[in-house]
Write a protein that holds these residues in place. Structure first.
Motif, PDB file in Angstrom:
ATOM      1  N   LYS A 153       5.250   9.163 -19.519  1.00 24.71           N
ATOM      2  CA  LYS A 153       5.902  10.241 -20.290  1.00 24.71           C
ATOM      3  C   LYS A 153       6.606   9.147 -21.343  1.00 24.71           C
ATOM      4  N   GLU A 154       7.291   8.537 -21.517  1.00 26.38           N
ATOM      5  CA  GLU A 154       7.965   8.164 -22.457  1.00 26.38           C
ATOM      6  C   GLU A 154       7.146   7.877 -24.448  1.00 26.38           C
ATOM      7  N   ILE A 155       6.062   7.477 -23.474  1.00 26.20           N
ATOM      8  CA  ILE A 155       5.570   7.704 -25.018  1.00 26.20           C
ATOM      9  C   ILE A 155       4.706   8.819 -25.504  1.00 26.20           C
ATOM     10  N   GLY A 156       4.313   9.589 -24.418  1.00 26.20           N
ATOM     11  CA  GLY A 156       4.096  11.119 -25.125  1.00 26.20           C
ATOM     12  C   GLY A 156       5.147  11.542 -25.545  1.00 26.20           C
ATOM     13  N   ASP A 157       6.197  11.597 -25.081  1.00 23.33           N
ATOM     14  CA  ASP A 157       7.434  12.240 -25.846  1.00 23.33           C
ATOM     15  C   ASP A 157       7.413  12.070 -27.245  1.00 23.33           C
ATOM     16  N   GLY A 158       7.116  10.586 -27.646  1.00 22.29           N
ATOM     17  CA  GLY A 158       7.625   9.759 -28.656  1.00 22.29           C
ATOM     18  C   GLY A 158       6.629  10.191 -29.758  1.00 22.29           C
ATOM     19  N   GLU A 159       5.387  10.572 -29.091  1.00 20.99           N
ATOM     20  CA  GLU A 159       4.385  11.294 -30.485  1.00 20.99           C
ATOM     21  C   GLU A 159       5.218  12.295 -29.864  1.00 20.99           C
ATOM     22  N   LYS A 160       5.392  13.194 -29.625  1.00 24.86           N
ATOM     23  CA  LYS A 160       5.541  14.489 -29.804  1.00 24.86           C
ATOM     24  C   LYS A 160       6.724  14.554 -30.677  1.00 24.86           C
ATOM     25  N   ASP A 161       7.386  13.998 -31.137  1.00 24.81           N
ATOM     26  CA  ASP A 161       8.672  13.608 -31.265  1.00 24.81           C
ATOM     27  C   ASP A 161       8.172  13.256 -33.060  1.00 24.81           C
ATOM     28  N   GLY A 162       7.522  12.732 -32.587  1.00 24.94           N
ATOM     29  CA  GLY A 162       6.788  12.232 -34.084  1.00 24.94           C
ATOM     30  C   GLY A 162       5.797  13.270 -35.068  1.00 24.94           C
ATOM     31  N   GLU A 163       4.935  13.711 -34.054  1.00 30.55           N
ATOM     32  CA  GLU A 163       4.248  15.477 -34.452  1.00 30.55           C
ATOM     33  C   GLU A 163       5.515  16.252 -35.355  1.00 30.55           C
ATOM     34  N   CYS A 210       1.376  -1.209   0.166  1.00 31.32           N
ATOM     35  CA  CYS A 210       0.105   0.075   0.228  1.00 31.32           C
ATOM     36  C   CYS A 210       1.093   0.842   0.164  1.00 31.32           C
ATOM     37  N   THR A 211       2.159   1.217   0.542  1.00 28.66           N
ATOM     38  CA  THR A 211       2.784   2.011   0.341  1.00 28.66           C
ATOM     39  C   THR A 211       4.309   2.285  -0.518  1.00 28.66           C
ATOM     40  N   VAL A 212       5.250   1.596  -0.339  1.00 26.67           N
ATOM     41  CA  VAL A 212       6.230   1.800  -0.853  1.00 26.67           C
ATOM     42  C   VAL A 212       5.952   0.916  -2.292  1.00 26.67           C
ATOM     43  N   ARG A 213       5.345  -0.382  -2.925  1.00 30.34           N
ATOM     44  CA  ARG A 213       5.269  -1.079  -3.868  1.00 30.34           C
ATOM     45  C   ARG A 213       4.391  -0.214  -4.839  1.00 30.34           C
ATOM     46  N   LEU A 214       3.179   0.302  -4.070  1.00 25.68           N
ATOM     47  CA  LEU A 214       2.345   1.267  -4.543  1.00 25.68           C
ATOM     48  C   LEU A 214       3.056   2.299  -5.619  1.00 25.68           C
ATOM     49  N   ILE A 215       3.904   3.181  -4.827  1.00 28.34           N
ATOM     50  CA  ILE A 215       4.440   4.396  -5.244  1.00 28.34           C
ATOM     51  C   ILE A 215       5.703   4.780  -6.517  1.00 28.34           C
ATOM     52  N   THR A 216       5.718   2.591  -6.053  1.00 29.39           N
ATOM     53  CA  THR A 216       7.456   2.349  -7.165  1.00 29.39           C
ATOM     54  C   THR A 216       6.951   2.638  -8.149  1.00 29.39           C
ATOM     55  N   ASN A 217       5.315   1.870  -8.904  1.00 23.80           N
ATOM     56  CA  ASN A 217       4.328   1.056  -9.474  1.00 23.80           C
ATOM     57  C   ASN A 217       4.112   2.369  -9.678  1.00 23.80           C
ATOM     58  N   LEU A 218       3.353   3.713  -9.070  1.00 26.54           N
ATOM     59  CA  LEU A 218       3.110   4.593  -9.510  1.00 26.54           C
ATOM     60  C   LEU A 218       4.084   5.890 -10.470  1.00 26.54           C
ATOM     61  N   LYS A 219       5.324   5.265 -10.001  1.00 22.39           N
ATOM     62  CA  LYS A 219       6.886   6.498 -10.483  1.00 22.39           C
ATOM     63  C   LYS A 219       6.588   5.676 -11.768  1.00 22.39           C
ATOM     64  N   MET A 220       6.824   4.025 -12.144  1.00 23.04           N
ATOM     65  CA  MET A 220       7.519   3.379 -13.404  1.00 23.04           C
ATOM     66  C   MET A 220       6.449   3.964 -14.276  1.00 23.04           C
ATOM     67  N   ARG A 221       4.961   3.899 -13.652  1.00 23.93           N
ATOM     68  CA  ARG A 221       4.009   3.871 -14.767  1.00 23.93           C
ATOM     69  C   ARG A 221       3.810   6.033 -15.557  1.00 23.93           C
TER      70      ARG A 221
END
Length: 598
Positions: A585-595, A569-580
């Motif tokens: 963000k990487e996907i969003g940056d890739g789309e911007k670069d493509g545009e 509920c704390t450590v693992r959740l925070i880690t997953n949210l950061k990874m997500r």
């Protein structure tokens, strides 16, 4: 002439073909996904396909999918029994419902049984049992012995009966002959310790001088040497005035053996001249109620103690009374003595509990000590839960030593002062508190009855609980208390018969033949006794062990299982949210670069 659309334009010779914008974005996404899939494939040898799906949903799925993936991940890794079946993704619904029902039922049973343990731990934390070994009698003090004569006024010195009826006739206007001033003072002093129904006059004083009152009572009562004829302590004849001293009780001046000094019983505020009627020659040792005697205390320490059981190891008294001094009005046609056995350091309540010692009897009192101690494990409990006070937990205003009896007397004194504006002469007080005169005898007697009724009603209100609720006085027993129970046997003791035989050979004083005597022997019945002990029925360790056993039995839960829940509920959740957040963000940056490239 045909015009072609920009999308169908033929590239010039020698130029690289250009891809459409949408196709370019699709290729970039595909490249990023390929990179991600490659990273996942590297972990296939340690993660199952289901684990890979959970991780993909956490990183790339919708919020609802990510939440379910996190829950599934916890179920797969949890050590709680049955949880993993709830998170499996390819199980049928009815199977999940079955495990949900089993899991809820287990929680219900576990919670019910845990509440039962909590109820016992919270409401019945104390158990009274016998100590592991017996206690020898030399480890405790011999009881304090208080002797009060029933003859409150010597008829040869002050005829109470005659004075009472003469004043009664004058008060009722039957005669004009009044008593003298001296007789009036003696009469109203005696009425303070006589039966309450005799106080039918309304012309007495509301307050009185306690020193004059006590000196008058001491003056008219039988003298010490007329009461105590012979004393023997531990089979050795001892002067009685070396063993007994005057002690003020609710029955008037009495004589007490083996009690503590007034300087050890009362606080400085309660040390008034009335109490210090004589100089105390005995000094106490390190003895106290909770710790007992010190290890280096010798056999002659004070308060006195015996070395064994039996009559020879105790106290023997020869008490007497002169028949011509007996009075049958003040206390009724009852002659003899009142005897109280109490703890040293405790002010005796003679009017409440006493043994009757009649004349012409040999009375044997075999003492059976009753001691209750309290283990150190209960010190951190609140007093109302363990139902007792340690010495340092409850400070009394006038007494240094806390006992239930001392607390009750102080509470009664405070209540009487509130109701009557004064206190009885025997109650604890300081020099500024007035003492009730004979006119207020009915008032302080009624105050005692009223306080008892209040305590009764408050006790009834909490009688349904497992412990005694707080009352006006709130006088719980002391956590270490000593009570002296007694077995009494008696036989006829005709002292005059032995003197009549002696009179045939030598001349015997007639006054001796008109004296009634009583022989009294007080001793411990057995050399050892069993001590009761308050201890924890359910300690903190027992409570946690029982709760842990139930959680392990029904759910397989341990401390680490609880840590796992906190972790996910704390450590693992925070880690997953950061990874997500990072992947999205990487996907969003890739789309911007493509545009931009488009």
């Amino acid at each position: 002439m045909e015009t072609s659309s920009p999308n169908n334009a033929v590239p010039e010779k020698g130029a690289e073909p250009r891809l459409p914008v949408k196709t370019s974005l699709q290729w970039q996404r595909a490249a990023l996904m390929a990179k991600t899939i490659t990273a996942f494939k590297e972990t296939v040898d340690v993660d199952s396909d289901e684990d890979v799906d959970n991780k993909q949903q956490i990183k790339y799925g919708k919020p609802s999918q990510a939440a379910w993936a996190i829950f599934s991940e916890y179920c797969d890794n949890s050590t709680i029994h049955g949880i993993k079946y709830l998170g499996e993704q390819k199980r049928p619904v009815w199977e999940r419902l079955f495990w949900i029902m089993v899991f809820v039922f287990s929680i219900y049973l576990c919670a019910s049984l845990t509440m039962n343990i909590w109820f016992k731990w919270n409401n019945n934390p104390v158990i009274v049992s016998f100590a592991e070994k017996s206690t020898p009698v030399w480890q405790i003090p011999f009881p304090a012995v208080t002797v009060c004569t029933e003859t409150k006024a010597r008829q040869s010195y002050f005829n109470f009966t005659d004075t009472y009826w003469r004043y009664y006739d004058f008060y009722a206007n039957v005669t004009t002959e009044n008593v003298t001033v001296r007789e009036f003072i003696q009469l109203y002093s005696a009425l303070q310790v006589c039966d309450a129904h005799l106080m039918e006059f309304n012309d007495g004083q509301n307050y009185t001088n306690s020193l004059v009152l006590l000196e008058t009572l001491s003056d008219i009562m039988p003298e010490f040497q007329d009461i105590f004829q012979k004393c023997k302590w531990r089979n050795m004849i001892t002067e009685c005035d070396q063993l007994f001293r005057t002690f003020i009780t609710d029955d008037g001046p009495c004589y007490t053996f083996n009690t503590l000094s007034a300087f050890d019983i009362y606080r400085k505020e309660g040390l008034i001249k009335d109490i210090l009627m004589n100089v105390e020659s005995h000094t106490t040792t390190d003895w106290n109620v909770e710790d007992g005697y010190s290890a280096d205390a010798d056999t002659e320490t004070y308060p006195f103690r015996v070395l064994g059981s039996g009559a020879k190891a105790g106290l023997d008294l020869l008490l007497s009374g002169i028949e011509k001094d007996f009075d049958n009005l003040c206390r009724g046609p009852v002659q003899g003595f009142k005897l109280v056995l109490h703890t040293p350091g405790e002010q005796p309540q003679v009017a409440k509990q006493y043994f009757r010692i009649p004349f012409s009897q040999e009375v044997l009192i075999a003492i059976k000590p009753k001691i209750i101690t309290t283990s150190d494990g209960l010190k951190h409990y609140e007093p109302h839960r363990r139902q007792c006070f340690f010495q340092k937990e409850r400070d009394l205003r006038f007494f240094q030593i806390y006992t239930q009896s001392n607390c009750e007397q102080e509470c009664l004194a405070n209540f009487t002062l509130t109701k009557c504006g004064c206190v009885k002469f025997s109650m604890p007080r300081n020099k500024t508190i007035p003492v009730c005169g004979a006119k207020n005898v009915l008032c302080f007697n009624n105050a005692e009855d009223e306080l008892a009724l209040i305590e009764f009603n408050q006790g009834i209100a909490t009688s349904g609980e497992n412990f005694r609720g707080e009352t006006t006085c709130n006088c719980l027993p002391s956590c270490t208390s000593i009570a002296y129970e007694a077995e009494i046997s008696q036989a006829d003791y005709d002292y005059s018969a032995s003197l009549k035989g002696k009179a045939n050979h030598t001349e015997v004083d007639e006054s001796v033949l008109n004296t009634k005597k009583t022989r009294l022997s007080i001793f411990f019945k057995e050399a050892q006794f069993l001590t009761s002990k308050r201890s924890e029925l359910y300690g903190t360790t027992d409570f946690l062990a029982n709760c842990g056993g139930l959680l392990g039995l029904f759910m397989g839960v341990s401390t680490l299982s609880i840590v796992e829940i906190v972790y996910f509920c704390t450590v693992r959740l925070i880690t997953n949210l950061k990874m997500r957040y990072k992947k999205r963000k990487e996907i969003g940056d890739g789309e911007k670069d493509g545009e931009k490239n488009a």
